[in-house]
Design a protein around this motif. Structure first.
Motif, PDB file in Angstrom:
ATOM      1  N   GLY A 143       0.792  -1.222   0.000  1.00 42.29           N
ATOM      2  CA  GLY A 143       0.000   0.000   0.000  1.00 42.29           C
ATOM      3  C   GLY A 143       0.822   1.269   0.000  1.00 42.29           C
ATOM      4  O   GLY A 143       0.262   2.365   0.047  1.00 42.29           O
ATOM      5  N   GLU A 144       2.136   1.137  -0.070  1.00 36.96           N
ATOM      6  CA  GLU A 144       3.017   2.312  -0.049  1.00 36.96           C
ATOM      7  C   GLU A 144       3.674   2.522  -1.401  1.00 36.96           C
ATOM      8  O   GLU A 144       3.696   1.634  -2.253  1.00 36.96           O
ATOM      9  N   LYS A 145       4.242   3.722  -1.586  1.00 36.73           N
ATOM     10  CA  LYS A 145       4.974   4.077  -2.793  1.00 36.73           C
ATOM     11  C   LYS A 145       6.204   4.883  -2.399  1.00 36.73           C
ATOM     12  O   LYS A 145       6.231   5.500  -1.337  1.00 36.73           O
ATOM     13  N   LYS A 146       7.216   4.852  -3.256  1.00 40.36           N
ATOM     14  CA  LYS A 146       8.445   5.591  -2.965  1.00 40.36           C
ATOM     15  C   LYS A 146       9.117   5.978  -4.267  1.00 40.36           C
ATOM     16  O   LYS A 146       9.253   5.159  -5.178  1.00 40.36           O
ATOM     17  N   ALA A 147       9.542   7.228  -4.346  1.00 39.08           N
ATOM     18  CA  ALA A 147      10.267   7.715  -5.520  1.00 39.08           C
ATOM     19  C   ALA A 147      11.752   7.448  -5.335  1.00 39.08           C
ATOM     20  O   ALA A 147      12.303   7.615  -4.248  1.00 39.08           O
ATOM     21  N   VAL A 148      12.393   7.012  -6.422  1.00 37.72           N
ATOM     22  CA  VAL A 148      13.832   6.781  -6.438  1.00 37.72           C
ATOM     23  C   VAL A 148      14.384   7.375  -7.731  1.00 37.72           C
ATOM     24  O   VAL A 148      13.665   7.524  -8.718  1.00 37.72           O
ATOM     25  N   ASP A 149      15.654   7.728  -7.711  1.00 34.09           N
ATOM     26  CA  ASP A 149      16.325   8.199  -8.919  1.00 34.09           C
ATOM     27  C   ASP A 149      17.196   7.072  -9.450  1.00 34.09           C
ATOM     28  O   ASP A 149      18.060   6.565  -8.731  1.00 34.09           O
ATOM     29  N   ALA A 190      19.405   6.065 -12.991  1.00 37.86           N
ATOM     30  CA  ALA A 190      19.932   6.436 -14.311  1.00 37.86           C
ATOM     31  C   ALA A 190      19.426   7.807 -14.755  1.00 37.86           C
ATOM     32  O   ALA A 190      19.065   8.010 -15.910  1.00 37.86           O
ATOM     33  N   GLY A 191      19.352   8.739 -13.811  1.00 37.49           N
ATOM     34  CA  GLY A 191      18.929  10.096 -14.127  1.00 37.49           C
ATOM     35  C   GLY A 191      17.429  10.271 -14.313  1.00 37.49           C
ATOM     36  O   GLY A 191      16.980  11.313 -14.783  1.00 37.49           O
ATOM     37  N   ARG A 192      16.651   9.279 -13.937  1.00 39.05           N
ATOM     38  CA  ARG A 192      15.189   9.344 -14.076  1.00 39.05           C
ATOM     39  C   ARG A 192      14.530   9.213 -12.710  1.00 39.05           C
ATOM     40  O   ARG A 192      14.981   8.445 -11.869  1.00 39.05           O
ATOM     41  N   SER A 193      13.447   9.950 -12.531  1.00 40.33           N
ATOM     42  CA  SER A 193      12.663   9.827 -11.305  1.00 40.33           C
ATOM     43  C   SER A 193      11.626   8.724 -11.529  1.00 40.33           C
ATOM     44  O   SER A 193      10.735   8.858 -12.373  1.00 40.33           O
ATOM     45  N   ILE A 194      11.770   7.636 -10.771  1.00 36.32           N
ATOM     46  CA  ILE A 194      10.905   6.461 -10.906  1.00 36.32           C
ATOM     47  C   ILE A 194      10.098   6.302  -9.628  1.00 36.32           C
ATOM     48  O   ILE A 194      10.635   6.420  -8.528  1.00 36.32           O
ATOM     49  N   LEU A 195       8.811   6.025  -9.775  1.00 36.82           N
ATOM     50  CA  LEU A 195       7.950   5.776  -8.627  1.00 36.82           C
ATOM     51  C   LEU A 195       7.706   4.274  -8.536  1.00 36.82           C
ATOM     52  O   LEU A 195       7.213   3.651  -9.476  1.00 36.82           O
ATOM     53  N   ILE A 196       8.078   3.697  -7.401  1.00 33.20           N
ATOM     54  CA  ILE A 196       7.852   2.276  -7.167  1.00 33.20           C
ATOM     55  C   ILE A 196       6.665   2.141  -6.225  1.00 33.20           C
ATOM     56  O   ILE A 196       6.630   2.780  -5.166  1.00 33.20           O
ATOM     57  N   CYS A 197       5.687   1.336  -6.630  1.00 33.29           N
ATOM     58  CA  CYS A 197       4.450   1.167  -5.876  1.00 33.29           C
ATOM     59  C   CYS A 197       4.269  -0.300  -5.506  1.00 33.29           C
ATOM     60  O   CYS A 197       4.564  -1.185  -6.302  1.00 33.29           O
ATOM     61  N   HIS A 198       3.767  -0.530  -4.294  1.00 37.70           N
ATOM     62  CA  HIS A 198       3.509  -1.889  -3.814  1.00 37.70           C
ATOM     63  C   HIS A 198       2.003  -2.019  -3.610  1.00 37.70           C
ATOM     64  O   HIS A 198       1.451  -1.526  -2.626  1.00 37.70           O
ATOM     65  N   VAL A 199       1.345  -2.669  -4.565  1.00 31.97           N
ATOM     66  CA  VAL A 199      -0.111  -2.765  -4.565  1.00 31.97           C
ATOM     67  C   VAL A 199      -0.532  -4.187  -4.898  1.00 31.97           C
ATOM     68  O   VAL A 199      -0.008  -4.780  -5.843  1.00 31.97           O
ATOM     69  N   GLY A 200      -1.475  -4.712  -4.157  1.00 35.81           N
ATOM     70  CA  GLY A 200      -2.035  -6.026  -4.462  1.00 35.81           C
ATOM     71  C   GLY A 200      -1.002  -7.138  -4.489  1.00 35.81           C
ATOM     72  O   GLY A 200      -1.115  -8.068  -5.276  1.00 35.81           O
ATOM     73  N   GLY A 201       0.023  -7.029  -3.652  1.00 31.17           N
ATOM     74  CA  GLY A 201       1.055  -8.048  -3.588  1.00 31.17           C
ATOM     75  C   GLY A 201       2.078  -7.977  -4.716  1.00 31.17           C
ATOM     76  O   GLY A 201       2.915  -8.856  -4.839  1.00 31.17           O
ATOM     77  N   ARG A 202       2.002  -6.929  -5.522  1.00 31.48           N
ATOM     78  CA  ARG A 202       2.935  -6.758  -6.644  1.00 31.48           C
ATOM     79  C   ARG A 202       3.654  -5.414  -6.536  1.00 31.48           C
ATOM     80  O   ARG A 202       3.150  -4.475  -5.926  1.00 31.48           O
ATOM     81  N   PHE A 203       4.813  -5.365  -7.163  1.00 31.16           N
ATOM     82  CA  PHE A 203       5.564  -4.117  -7.263  1.00 31.16           C
ATOM     83  C   PHE A 203       5.450  -3.591  -8.686  1.00 31.16           C
ATOM     84  O   PHE A 203       5.527  -4.362  -9.648  1.00 31.16           O
TER      85      PHE A 203
END
Length: 105
Positions: free
Chosen positions: A18-24, A26-39
């Motif tokens: 149920g959480e999300k986190k932004a990471v950088d 290779a020079g890109r802002s990527i949002l990783i989300c954990h929903v329904g048992g999947r990333f």
């Protein structure tokens, strides 16, 4: 044919369900989300408002832009409602020894 390049983003224990986190990566802002048992990994930038999606609401399979409420499907990146018309970029994700890795083109 070359092997895909996956970059280590964060440990799965650092992203509870149920959480999300932004990471950088290779020079890109990527949002990783954990929903329904999947990333899922998507661009952290709304295709309509150029706003960071990390500040938006997340539901079962979607992320919403905090400015206009446009929702994007986490699996495909396709917009689910206006005002967004263009999809956001999605990235393949894999788990390796407890680490979430994201494929970079």
């Amino acid at each position: 044919m070359t092997e895909p390049t996956f970059l280590r983003a964060l440990h799965e224990n650092d992203l509870p369900p149920g959480e999300k986190k932004a990471v950088d990566l290779a020079g890109r802002s990527i949002l990783i989300c954990h929903v329904g048992g999947r990333f899922f990994a998507v661009s952290n930038i709304c295709s309509h408002a150029e706003e960071r999606l990390e500040c938006g609401r997340m539901g079962n399979g979607w992320i919403a832009c905090p400015i206009h409420g446009a929702r994007f499907d986490l699996a495909s990146g396709k917009p689910r409602n206006p005002p967004a018309k263009r999809p956001i970029v999605t990235y393949a994700v894999r788990l390796v020894e407890g680490w979430i890795e994201v494929e970079m083109p």
